[in-house]
Design a protein around this motif. Structure first.
Motif, PDB file in Angstrom:
ATOM      1  N   PRO A 174      28.530 -48.993  88.536  1.00  0.00           N
ATOM      2  CA  PRO A 174      28.986 -47.726  87.947  1.00  0.00           C
ATOM      3  C   PRO A 174      29.039 -47.773  86.419  1.00  0.00           C
ATOM      4  CG  PRO A 174      30.327 -48.269  89.844  1.00  0.00           C
ATOM      5  CD  PRO A 174      29.466 -49.468  89.573  1.00  0.00           C
ATOM      6  N   GLU A 175      29.431 -48.902  85.860  1.00  0.00           N
ATOM      7  CA  GLU A 175      29.432 -49.032  84.400  1.00  0.00           C
ATOM      8  C   GLU A 175      28.007 -48.950  83.849  1.00  0.00           C
ATOM      9  OE1 GLU A 175      33.227 -51.841  83.272  1.00  0.00           O
ATOM     10  OE2 GLU A 175      31.532 -52.781  84.292  1.00  0.00           O
ATOM     11  N   MET A 176      27.067 -49.516  84.589  1.00  0.00           N
ATOM     12  CA  MET A 176      25.668 -49.480  84.145  1.00  0.00           C
ATOM     13  C   MET A 176      25.128 -48.057  84.206  1.00  0.00           C
ATOM     14  SD  MET A 176      23.549 -51.605  82.910  1.00  0.00           S
ATOM     15  CE  MET A 176      21.805 -51.790  82.534  1.00  0.00           C
ATOM     16  N   ILE A 177      25.501 -47.325  85.249  1.00  0.00           N
ATOM     17  CA  ILE A 177      25.090 -45.915  85.345  1.00  0.00           C
ATOM     18  C   ILE A 177      25.613 -45.142  84.139  1.00  0.00           C
ATOM     19  CG2 ILE A 177      25.414 -43.772  86.654  1.00  0.00           C
ATOM     20  CD1 ILE A 177      25.552 -45.536  89.191  1.00  0.00           C
ATOM     21  N   TRP A 178      26.876 -45.347  83.827  1.00  0.00           N
ATOM     22  CA  TRP A 178      27.495 -44.662  82.687  1.00  0.00           C
ATOM     23  C   TRP A 178      26.784 -45.029  81.381  1.00  0.00           C
ATOM     24  CZ3 TRP A 178      32.750 -42.318  82.955  1.00  0.00           C
ATOM     25  CH2 TRP A 178      33.185 -41.817  81.734  1.00  0.00           C
ATOM     26  N   LEU A 179      26.537 -46.312  81.185  1.00  0.00           N
ATOM     27  CA  LEU A 179      25.859 -46.774  79.981  1.00  0.00           C
ATOM     28  C   LEU A 179      24.481 -46.138  79.848  1.00  0.00           C
ATOM     29  CD1 LEU A 179      25.553 -48.647  77.503  1.00  0.00           C
ATOM     30  CD2 LEU A 179      24.760 -50.424  79.093  1.00  0.00           C
ATOM     31  N   MET A 180      23.736 -46.119  80.929  1.00  0.00           N
ATOM     32  CA  MET A 180      22.389 -45.551  80.886  1.00  0.00           C
ATOM     33  C   MET A 180      22.422 -44.056  80.557  1.00  0.00           C
ATOM     34  SD  MET A 180      19.956 -47.821  81.538  1.00  0.00           S
ATOM     35  CE  MET A 180      18.583 -46.931  82.277  1.00  0.00           C
ATOM     36  N   LEU A 181      23.362 -43.333  81.154  1.00  0.00           N
ATOM     37  CA  LEU A 181      23.413 -41.881  80.979  1.00  0.00           C
ATOM     38  C   LEU A 181      24.117 -41.444  79.706  1.00  0.00           C
ATOM     39  CD1 LEU A 181      24.257 -40.730  84.635  1.00  0.00           C
ATOM     40  CD2 LEU A 181      22.039 -40.626  83.475  1.00  0.00           C
ATOM     41  N   ARG A 182      25.135 -42.212  79.303  1.00  0.00           N
ATOM     42  CA  ARG A 182      26.003 -41.750  78.214  1.00  0.00           C
ATOM     43  C   ARG A 182      25.872 -42.571  76.929  1.00  0.00           C
ATOM     44  NH1 ARG A 182      30.441 -39.231  81.089  1.00  0.00           N
ATOM     45  NH2 ARG A 182      31.502 -38.909  79.098  1.00  0.00           N
ATOM     46  N   GLY A 183      25.257 -43.746  77.028  1.00  0.00           N
ATOM     47  CA  GLY A 183      25.011 -44.523  75.826  1.00  0.00           C
ATOM     48  C   GLY A 183      26.058 -45.551  75.476  1.00  0.00           C
ATOM     49  N   GLU A 184      27.191 -45.536  76.152  1.00  0.00           N
ATOM     50  CA  GLU A 184      28.259 -46.497  75.886  1.00  0.00           C
ATOM     51  C   GLU A 184      28.802 -47.038  77.208  1.00  0.00           C
ATOM     52  OE1 GLU A 184      28.973 -47.569  72.966  1.00  0.00           O
ATOM     53  OE2 GLU A 184      27.895 -46.088  71.765  1.00  0.00           O
ATOM     54  N   VAL A 185      29.394 -48.213  77.159  1.00  0.00           N
ATOM     55  CA  VAL A 185      30.060 -48.780  78.331  1.00  0.00           C
ATOM     56  C   VAL A 185      31.401 -48.061  78.490  1.00  0.00           C
ATOM     57  CG1 VAL A 185      31.033 -50.860  79.372  1.00  0.00           C
ATOM     58  CG2 VAL A 185      28.931 -51.006  78.013  1.00  0.00           C
ATOM     59  N   PRO A 186      31.710 -47.560  79.677  1.00  0.00           N
ATOM     60  CA  PRO A 186      32.980 -46.856  79.852  1.00  0.00           C
ATOM     61  C   PRO A 186      34.161 -47.818  79.881  1.00  0.00           C
ATOM     62  CG  PRO A 186      31.925 -47.125  81.966  1.00  0.00           C
ATOM     63  CD  PRO A 186      30.954 -47.641  80.935  1.00  0.00           C
ATOM     64  N   ARG A 187      35.341 -47.264  79.711  1.00  0.00           N
ATOM     65  CA  ARG A 187      36.548 -48.066  79.948  1.00  0.00           C
ATOM     66  C   ARG A 187      36.620 -48.408  81.432  1.00  0.00           C
ATOM     67  NH1 ARG A 187      38.960 -43.560  77.638  1.00  0.00           N
ATOM     68  NH2 ARG A 187      40.132 -43.313  79.588  1.00  0.00           N
ATOM     69  N   ALA A 188      37.347 -49.431  81.746  1.00  0.00           N
ATOM     70  CA  ALA A 188      37.448 -49.886  83.135  1.00  0.00           C
ATOM     71  C   ALA A 188      38.040 -48.802  84.028  1.00  0.00           C
ATOM     72  CB  ALA A 188      38.294 -51.150  83.216  1.00  0.00           C
ATOM     73  N   ASP A 189      39.024 -48.055  83.526  1.00  0.00           N
ATOM     74  CA  ASP A 189      39.645 -47.023  84.356  1.00  0.00           C
ATOM     75  C   ASP A 189      38.694 -45.852  84.599  1.00  0.00           C
ATOM     76  OD1 ASP A 189      39.761 -46.338  81.676  1.00  0.00           O
ATOM     77  OD2 ASP A 189      41.725 -45.363  81.808  1.00  0.00           O
ATOM     78  N   GLN A 190      37.859 -45.536  83.613  1.00  0.00           N
ATOM     79  CA  GLN A 190      36.856 -44.491  83.812  1.00  0.00           C
ATOM     80  C   GLN A 190      35.819 -44.921  84.844  1.00  0.00           C
ATOM     81  OE1 GLN A 190      35.632 -44.327  79.667  1.00  0.00           O
ATOM     82  NE2 GLN A 190      36.539 -42.290  79.426  1.00  0.00           N
ATOM     83  N   ALA A 191      35.366 -46.161  84.741  1.00  0.00           N
ATOM     84  CA  ALA A 191      34.373 -46.674  85.681  1.00  0.00           C
ATOM     85  C   ALA A 191      34.920 -46.701  87.102  1.00  0.00           C
ATOM     86  CB  ALA A 191      33.927 -48.071  85.259  1.00  0.00           C
ATOM     87  N   LYS A 192      36.198 -47.017  87.241  1.00  0.00           N
ATOM     88  CA  LYS A 192      36.810 -47.069  88.562  1.00  0.00           C
ATOM     89  C   LYS A 192      36.842 -45.696  89.211  1.00  0.00           C
ATOM     90  CE  LYS A 192      40.888 -48.800  91.018  1.00  0.00           C
ATOM     91  NZ  LYS A 192      42.209 -49.470  90.887  1.00  0.00           N
ATOM     92  N   LEU A 193      37.122 -44.656  88.422  1.00  0.00           N
ATOM     93  CA  LEU A 193      37.145 -43.305  88.968  1.00  0.00           C
ATOM     94  C   LEU A 193      35.741 -42.838  89.326  1.00  0.00           C
ATOM     95  CD1 LEU A 193      38.754 -40.802  89.703  1.00  0.00           C
ATOM     96  CD2 LEU A 193      38.654 -40.094  87.295  1.00  0.00           C
ATOM     97  N   LEU A 194      34.764 -43.147  88.486  1.00  0.00           N
ATOM     98  CA  LEU A 194      33.375 -42.824  88.809  1.00  0.00           C
ATOM     99  C   LEU A 194      32.953 -43.530  90.086  1.00  0.00           C
ATOM    100  CD1 LEU A 194      30.561 -41.678  88.198  1.00  0.00           C
ATOM    101  CD2 LEU A 194      30.173 -43.652  86.703  1.00  0.00           C
ATOM    102  N   GLU A 195      33.319 -44.786  90.219  1.00  0.00           N
ATOM    103  CA  GLU A 195      32.966 -45.556  91.405  1.00  0.00           C
ATOM    104  C   GLU A 195      33.552 -44.933  92.666  1.00  0.00           C
ATOM    105  OE1 GLU A 195      32.740 -50.243  92.431  1.00  0.00           O
ATOM    106  OE2 GLU A 195      34.700 -49.516  91.762  1.00  0.00           O
ATOM    107  N   ALA A 196      34.787 -44.464  92.594  1.00  0.00           N
ATOM    108  CA  ALA A 196      35.424 -43.844  93.759  1.00  0.00           C
ATOM    109  C   ALA A 196      34.649 -42.620  94.214  1.00  0.00           C
ATOM    110  CB  ALA A 196      36.868 -43.472  93.428  1.00  0.00           C
ATOM    111  N   ALA A 197      34.201 -41.799  93.254  1.00  0.00           N
ATOM    112  CA  ALA A 197      33.425 -40.613  93.598  1.00  0.00           C
ATOM    113  C   ALA A 197      32.087 -40.983  94.224  1.00  0.00           C
ATOM    114  CB  ALA A 197      33.214 -39.753  92.351  1.00  0.00           C
ATOM    115  N   LEU A 198      31.437 -42.006  93.674  1.00  0.00           N
ATOM    116  CA  LEU A 198      30.144 -42.432  94.213  1.00  0.00           C
ATOM    117  C   LEU A 198      30.284 -43.004  95.623  1.00  0.00           C
ATOM    118  CD1 LEU A 198      28.710 -44.156  91.012  1.00  0.00           C
ATOM    119  CD2 LEU A 198      27.926 -42.001  92.006  1.00  0.00           C
ATOM    120  N   VAL A 199      31.318 -43.791  95.847  1.00  0.00           N
ATOM    121  CA  VAL A 199      31.544 -44.382  97.169  1.00  0.00           C
ATOM    122  C   VAL A 199      31.776 -43.304  98.219  1.00  0.00           C
ATOM    123  CG1 VAL A 199      33.207 -45.732  98.526  1.00  0.00           C
ATOM    124  CG2 VAL A 199      32.353 -46.621  96.348  1.00  0.00           C
TER     125      VAL A 199
END
Length: 276
Positions: A45-70
């Motif tokens: 999920p962090e890699m998806i964010w980095l690819m789309l948004r240009g920066e590595v997300p915070r851990a809490d942001q990545a965790k919420l994105l991961e929950a939605a993807l799962v």
């Protein structure tokens, strides 16, 4: 006037321009980060964010994105895209062909509700003009939306679930993230007001579904609406791959949407003779 060799080379170099990846012999850089630093250090999920948004997300942001993807990976072989992947395998397609066939079905009707819901929630937010979410504004925007698009409200109601268990869990996760300051929770509040407004109009509860809550989550995290569809496709591709693989292990040949014992309905002319 003919171009010089140097001009031709310069034109070729600028034919494709990207800020995403820099590849040279022995070197791969993703958004400026050497790939060897990313491998083993960032999650998918962090890699998806980095690819789309240009920066590595915070851990809490990545965790919420991961929950939605799962939450959206699969909804059974009766889901058209999943069924297509399995039928494609029985027709002889390899995994990549089965996945491509299934993903091509994820368009406006089957697969587009998340993006459409994101657009609706944004429309309501714009109508609020910075004020606190209110049922009155939500009802006014919904009335306009129905007039323009028809009665179906993307992200709400479900043909299988009276209450979508995925949505219930994700709403709780968003509220936990809101309490920690990860997100503002504004779009989730708007979505719950849409649910309330629909219930008031219909006289019965029309619950938020997986598309509705993931739409709110992606907006909370700052993703534009068109990426909502892409993120859903990334998620559902896991289910598509799993079912294609399972079907390839089960075997089967030219399986259609129904077993041969279940007939379709013919509604054409009665049997007749061609007379010339």
């Amino acid at each position: 006037m003919s171009k010089t060799p140097g001009e031709i080379v310069d034109e070729a170099k600028t034919w494709w321009t990207t800020e995403i990846v820099d590849i040279q012999p022995g070197k791969i850089g993703i958004r400026g980060y050497p790939i060897q630093q990313l491998i083993g250090n960032v999650s998918f999920p962090e890699m998806i964010w980095l690819m789309l948004r240009g920066e590595v997300p915070r851990a809490d942001q990545a965790k919420l994105l991961e929950a939605a993807l799962v939450a959206a990976v699969d909804h059974g072989p009766h889901a058209p895209s999943i069924a297509i992947s399995r039928m494609a395998v029985t027709c002889g397609l390899p995994i990549n062909g089965a996945m491509a066939s299934a993903i091509n079905a994820l368009d406006d009707i089957h697969g587009g509700a998340g993006q459409q819901c994101m657009e609706l929630l944004q429309e309501i937010d714009q109508a609020l003009a910075g004020s606190e979410p209110s049922i009155e504004v939500v009802e006014a925007v919904l009335a306009s939306y129905v007039e323009r698009n028809g009665k179906i409200i993307p992200g709400f109601g479900h043909r299988w679930h009276g209450t979508d268990p995925r949505a219930v869990r994700l709403v709780a996760i968003v509220r936990e993230a809101q309490a920690r300051g990860t997100v503002a929770g504004r779009y989730t509040t708007i979505a719950t007001l849409v649910e309330e407004a629909l219930g008031r109009k219909k006289g019965t509860r029309i619950p938020m579904n997986i598309d509705g809550i993931t739409a709110a989550i992606y907006l909370e995290l700052g993703f534009p609406a068109p990426l909502g569809r892409g993120l859903f496709i990334l998620s559902r591709s896991v289910g598509i791959l799993s079912h294609a693989w399972e079907q390839s292990q089960q075997g089967g040949r030219i399986k259609g949407p129904m077993p041969p014992s279940v007939s379709y309905t013919y509604a054409g002319p009665a049997a007749r003779d061609l007379k010339r």
